[in-house]
Design a protein around this motif. Structure first.
Motif, PDB file in Angstrom:
ATOM      1  N   PRO A  94     -39.290  77.357  66.188  1.00 49.93           N
ATOM      2  CA  PRO A  94     -39.799  78.114  66.261  1.00 49.93           C
ATOM      3  C   PRO A  94     -39.579  78.297  67.406  1.00 49.93           C
ATOM      4  CG  PRO A  94     -41.368  77.036  65.190  1.00 49.93           C
ATOM      5  CD  PRO A  94     -39.565  76.450  64.631  1.00 49.93           C
ATOM      6  N   VAL A  95     -38.767  77.398  68.276  1.00 52.15           N
ATOM      7  CA  VAL A  95     -38.187  77.791  69.508  1.00 52.15           C
ATOM      8  C   VAL A  95     -37.828  78.270  69.482  1.00 52.15           C
ATOM      9  CG1 VAL A  95     -36.727  75.629  71.500  1.00 52.15           C
ATOM     10  CG2 VAL A  95     -38.414  74.824  70.098  1.00 52.15           C
ATOM     11  N   LYS A  96     -36.006  78.852  69.037  1.00 54.45           N
ATOM     12  CA  LYS A  96     -35.501  79.717  68.817  1.00 54.45           C
ATOM     13  C   LYS A  96     -36.170  81.353  69.079  1.00 54.45           C
ATOM     14  CE  LYS A  96     -31.066  76.820  66.814  1.00 54.45           C
ATOM     15  NZ  LYS A  96     -30.701  77.224  65.573  1.00 54.45           N
ATOM     16  N   ILE A  97     -37.136  81.107  67.755  1.00 50.65           N
ATOM     17  CA  ILE A  97     -37.974  82.651  67.928  1.00 50.65           C
ATOM     18  C   ILE A  97     -39.165  82.428  69.630  1.00 50.65           C
ATOM     19  CG2 ILE A  97     -40.036  83.310  67.211  1.00 50.65           C
ATOM     20  CD1 ILE A  97     -39.114  81.944  64.174  1.00 50.65           C
ATOM     21  N   THR A  98     -38.991  81.501  69.943  1.00 51.84           N
ATOM     22  CA  THR A  98     -39.974  82.039  71.149  1.00 51.84           C
ATOM     23  C   THR A  98     -38.924  82.651  72.189  1.00 51.84           C
ATOM     24  OG1 THR A  98     -39.931  79.157  72.319  1.00 51.84           O
ATOM     25  CG2 THR A  98     -42.224  80.104  70.816  1.00 51.84           C
ATOM     26  N   ILE A  99     -37.881  81.479  71.943  1.00 50.95           N
ATOM     27  CA  ILE A  99     -36.671  82.208  73.132  1.00 50.95           C
ATOM     28  C   ILE A  99     -35.988  83.453  73.065  1.00 50.95           C
ATOM     29  CG2 ILE A  99     -34.192  81.659  74.697  1.00 50.95           C
ATOM     30  CD1 ILE A  99     -35.175  78.457  73.534  1.00 50.95           C
ATOM     31  N   GLY A 100     -35.845  83.589  71.847  1.00 55.26           N
ATOM     32  CA  GLY A 100     -35.661  85.194  71.231  1.00 55.26           C
ATOM     33  C   GLY A 100     -36.752  86.004  72.021  1.00 55.26           C
ATOM     34  N   THR A 101     -37.990  85.489  71.593  1.00 50.40           N
ATOM     35  CA  THR A 101     -39.558  86.397  72.243  1.00 50.40           C
ATOM     36  C   THR A 101     -39.412  87.346  73.547  1.00 50.40           C
ATOM     37  OG1 THR A 101     -40.245  85.843  70.131  1.00 50.40           O
ATOM     38  CG2 THR A 101     -41.530  86.985  72.108  1.00 50.40           C
ATOM     39  N   ALA A 102     -38.670  85.945  74.763  1.00 53.11           N
ATOM     40  CA  ALA A 102     -38.395  85.977  76.352  1.00 53.11           C
ATOM     41  C   ALA A 102     -36.957  87.181  76.346  1.00 53.11           C
ATOM     42  CB  ALA A 102     -38.116  84.518  76.836  1.00 53.11           C
ATOM     43  N   ILE A 103     -36.686  86.644  75.660  1.00 45.74           N
ATOM     44  CA  ILE A 103     -35.335  87.408  75.760  1.00 45.74           C
ATOM     45  C   ILE A 103     -34.593  88.383  75.603  1.00 45.74           C
ATOM     46  CG2 ILE A 103     -32.399  87.735  75.549  1.00 45.74           C
ATOM     47  CD1 ILE A 103     -32.746  84.596  75.001  1.00 45.74           C
ATOM     48  N   LEU A 104     -36.012  88.826  74.157  1.00 42.92           N
ATOM     49  CA  LEU A 104     -36.121  90.655  73.931  1.00 42.92           C
ATOM     50  C   LEU A 104     -37.016  91.617  74.928  1.00 42.92           C
ATOM     51  CD1 LEU A 104     -35.796  92.567  72.104  1.00 42.92           C
ATOM     52  CD2 LEU A 104     -37.764  91.595  71.105  1.00 42.92           C
TER      53      LEU A 104
END
Length: 431
Positions: A94-104
């Motif tokens: 989930p941490v990688k997913i939320t950071i990836g969401t922010a970058i996207l």
């Protein structure tokens, strides 16, 4: 008295939606109507509401066809490769997913349009969030936070309004605030990390068997029937062409989305029966979002038509002590958050900002500094009930407007504070 009535109306509205006593749509209609009658504006209330509805009509229609356009692309499987790639990279964390969401979201926000950012980010990431059991409101909050920072781009709207209202150049307003944007971006990434940690604590790291996922998708008849893998290149080209046209303002956004939807639907689903089925499938989401936009028009129309918004702004400026005059730029930055939350960008930047600039000039502060300061409250502005695209955002994730406030208003305020601190440290605005 008029300012007091306006502040009370905002407080009552926020209380009702954040406590869950009324849905946002009903509160947007009922609360301003009651306060207009209390203020003695009952006779002109209809005209005010109608003017507000007219002002948001183009946005409402654009959002309607944006939902239809991206709905067709989602059904056709355009975002499946993106989701699968992200799944392989984040590996269920989930941490990688939320950071990836922010970058996207930050990257997509480069076009300066919140609606486009939400449509693409939510369309690409929501299936992943649901697959892993993550809360959709987290996705919505990250997207709106990223858009709030990137909204400072000159083509995003507010910065252009500042330059127009104060007759300034880009080098006077936007270029100096780039460090504050960097500070805001870093804070958004930090926020994504924190909320990701909470999601990881709640659900853990999910191990995903990609082969099993693919097999499961293949056995779902409904999904297979709607997918158009042979048209994926065409759909990507169509999407990119639409985004380029939006950024370059080739045609009004509403026209571009209408044309784009028509092309996407005809090419992907040439049978009339399939077209009707697809449109009917999106009707529930489209109706809930668009009805919210028009309800917001009533709220805006009455708030502006009764001149409550002007009285509220003037009262806030009037009661700033003379001893605080040397800090007027910082004061402007601070009050820009609540003022842009309570009123539209046009009302603030064309109506209030010139007054703030004149007041600042009396204390020897250059209008360009006041203009820069006025932009720092934008992360809070995007959570305003007067921003139509935010209703699109919560509608797409199937959440309540009040839930977005409860979970992310504090983070929006934090972003604004960080940007103000960076602006003061780098002397972008004087302390």
């Amino acid at each position: 008295m008029l300012a007091l009535l306006g502040f009370l109306m905002i407080i009552v509205f926020m209380f009702l939606i954040m406590s869950g006593r009324l849905s946002a749509m009903l509160a947007l209609i009922i609360v301003p109507s009651i306060f207009a009658i209390i203020g003695g504006f009952g006779n002109g209330m209809g005209d005010m509401a109608l003017e507000g509805i007219k002002s948001v009509a183009p946005t409402g229609i654009m959002i309607l066809f944006a939902i239809l356009f991206f709905g067709v692309l989602i059904d056709a499987g355009v975002f499946d490769p993106i989701i699968n790639t992200i799944l392989r990279v984040v590996k269920g964390d989930p941490v990688k997913i939320t950071i990836g969401t922010a970058i996207l979201a930050l990257l997509i926000s480069l076009d300066g349009d919140g609606t486009t950012t939400y449509m693409i980010t939510i369309s690409a990431m929501l299936p992943l969030y649901k697959r892993l059991g993550m809360r959709p409101i987290t996705l919505a909050g990250i997207a709106v936070s990223a858009s709030g920072v990137m909204n400072l781009l000159p083509w995003g709207g507010p910065t252009a309004r500042v330059m127009t209202a104060l007759n300034l150049e880009m080098s006077d307003v936007f270029t100096p605030v780039i460090p504050t944007m960097i500070g805001g971006v870093l804070f958004v990434l930090f926020m994504a990390y924190v909320v990701g940690k909470k999601e990881r604590k709640r659900i853990g790291i999910i191990e995903i068997n990609f082969q099993t996922v693919a097999q499961h998708a293949a056995t779902t008849v409904e999904i297979v029937e709607h997918k158009r893998p042979k048209l994926i290149i065409f759909n990507y080209v169509l999407t990119i062409a639409l985004l380029v046209a939006l950024i370059t303002e080739l045609l009004p956004a509403v026209v571009l989305f209408m044309v784009g939807f028509a092309i996407a639907l005809i090419v992907n689903y040439p049978k009339v029966s399939d077209q009707k089925e697809r449109v009917a499938n999106y009707a529930d989401n489209a109706l809930s979002v668009v009805s919210m936009v028009f309800a917001a028009g009533i709220f805006t129309g009455i708030l502006s038509g009764t001149h409550m918004v002007d009285a509220m702004a003037n009262s806030m400026i009037k009661y700033i002590p003379d001893s605080m005059g040397s800090h007027f730029a910082v004061i402007t930055a601070i009050i820009s958050a609540p003022l842009t939350f309570f009123m539209s960008n046009d009302a603030f930047y064309y109506g209030v900002l010139p007054l703030l600039a004149k007041a600042g000039a009396a204390y020897g502060i250059d209008p360009s500094l006041i203009g820069r300061a006025s932009l720092l409250g934008l992360p809070v502005h995007l959570l305003s009930p007067l921003v139509p695209s935010t209703y699109l955002l919560v509608g797409m994730v199937g959440e309540d407007f009040g839930a977005l406030h409860r979970n992310f208003l504090k983070w929006a305020c934090g972003t604004t504070i960080v940007m103000i601190v960076v602006a003061v440290i780098f002397r972008i605005i004087p302390m």
